[in-house]
Design a protein around this motif. Structure first.
Motif: not given
Length: 331
Positions: A248-256, A277-288
């Motif tokens: 999975y690819i982790v990218a920063p979640s930038l809502i704004n 494809w379908g493997k990108t996760i937008f997340c700012n907390r690795s604990s999640l």
């Protein structure tokens, strides 16, 4: 085969049957079948010459399905159009020609044609008439009928982003959610089979077997260099990891700033292509993130798995990461 793609995958589709459905003017002797048989030595890859008549072709394909009960059907171009209608099986449609009648008229397929590959019956030529085009147009009206959620989950579409012949991505996506672009044109080359088709076959094989692989997260920081390009050996490492892990690819979640999120998604699709494809996760907390490994340029003390610190003394480059995971052997 090109020596560049001589690698085989004996662990995939073991003792399973893959039925290949060829495209217009081709035959079961197409090189695609030979490549699949080479890359998947423990699978049974079968194919038959298709009749010119659409009705006769569907009759033959239903008979083959009844006889062989394939675990996976792969259809390309015209074969993808037919494969969509073979309900009840896991299926991959590669550049499916859902507008086959129009495609024949638009791409100089009328009149006398020569088969691209030798056929068992020795026939070398055939004639495309207006009546035959009408038959194909009628046959394509049977695509996408009576779909339920289970059936939608059994079909994947692969579409070349530079296909000059058919353009049915949007048509497919109206009916099936798993519409995936790959870097390539209309035909299945050895490169496309290796980089796009094999990872999808691996995913389907895992699904059929209920197989769960260890999860590896890779952050955008670990993939991009200072110029925004892939870091050296990233793609080599990614393809190696795909053989053993769920990536999975982790990218920063930038809502704004949704445009920056879209740019990250586009970057992943450009450089990692269809396997991501379908493997990108937008997340700012690795604990999640629930997984086994995370690869980043910074530490994640709150991540429950193992952190791989790219750029550290132990993992200076992606080459050291490759060596580390090769020693693990998929653990």
């Amino acid at each position: 085969m090109d020596n560049q793609y001589i690698k085989t995958y004996p662990e995939l589709m073991v003792d399973k049957t893959i039925m290949y459905v060829h495209g217009f003017g081709s035959a079961a002797s197409t090189n695609t079948v030979k490549v699949l048989q080479t890359l998947l030595p423990n699978a049974h890859v079968i194919a038959e010459d298709l009749p010119i008549s659409p009705a006769e072709t569907m009759e033959l394909l239903h008979a083959l399905c009844h006889q062989h009960k394939p675990d996976l059907i792969i259809g390309t171009s015209m074969g993808g159009m037919y494969t969509e209608m073979l309900r009840g099986y896991d299926r991959i449609l590669v550049n499916p020609a859902f507008n086959m009648g129009d495609t024949m008229a638009e791409h100089n397929m009328m009149g006398k044609q020569v088969f691209q590959n030798p056929r068992k019956d020795g026939v070398q030529e055939f004639i495309v008439t207006k009546a035959l085009v009408k038959e194909y147009r009628e046959m394509t009206t049977h695509n996408f009928l009576d779909l339920d959620d289970e059936e939608k989950g059994r079909v994947w579409g692969l579409f070349g982003d530079e296909d000059p012949v058919v353009h049915t991505f949007d048509i497919f996506r109206e009916h099936y959610p798993q519409a995936i672009h790959f870097h390539g044109e209309h035909r299945l080359t050895e490169k496309v089979i290796h980089h796009a088709l094999i990872p999808l076959i691996r995913q389907i094989d895992d699904k059929q077997e209920g197989r769960e692989r260890p999860v590896v997260y890779i952050t955008m920081n670990a993939m991009k260099d200072s110029y925004g390009k892939p870091k050296s050996c990233l793609q080599k490492a990614y393809e190696m990891l795909l053989q053993f892990y769920d990536i999975y690819i982790v990218a920063p979640s930038l809502i704004n700033e949704p445009q920056l999120m879209a740019a990250d998604q586009a970057w992943v699709e450009q450089y990692l292509s269809s396997p991501a494809w379908g493997k990108t996760i937008f997340c700012n907390r690795s604990s999640l993130l629930l997984g086994d490994y995370i690869i980043d340029t910074k530490e994640h003390p709150d991540f429950m798995g193992t952190g791989i610190l790219l750029g550290s003394d132990e993992f200076k480059t992606w080459e050291e990461v490759i060596v580390f995971f090769e020693r693990l052997g998929g653990q």
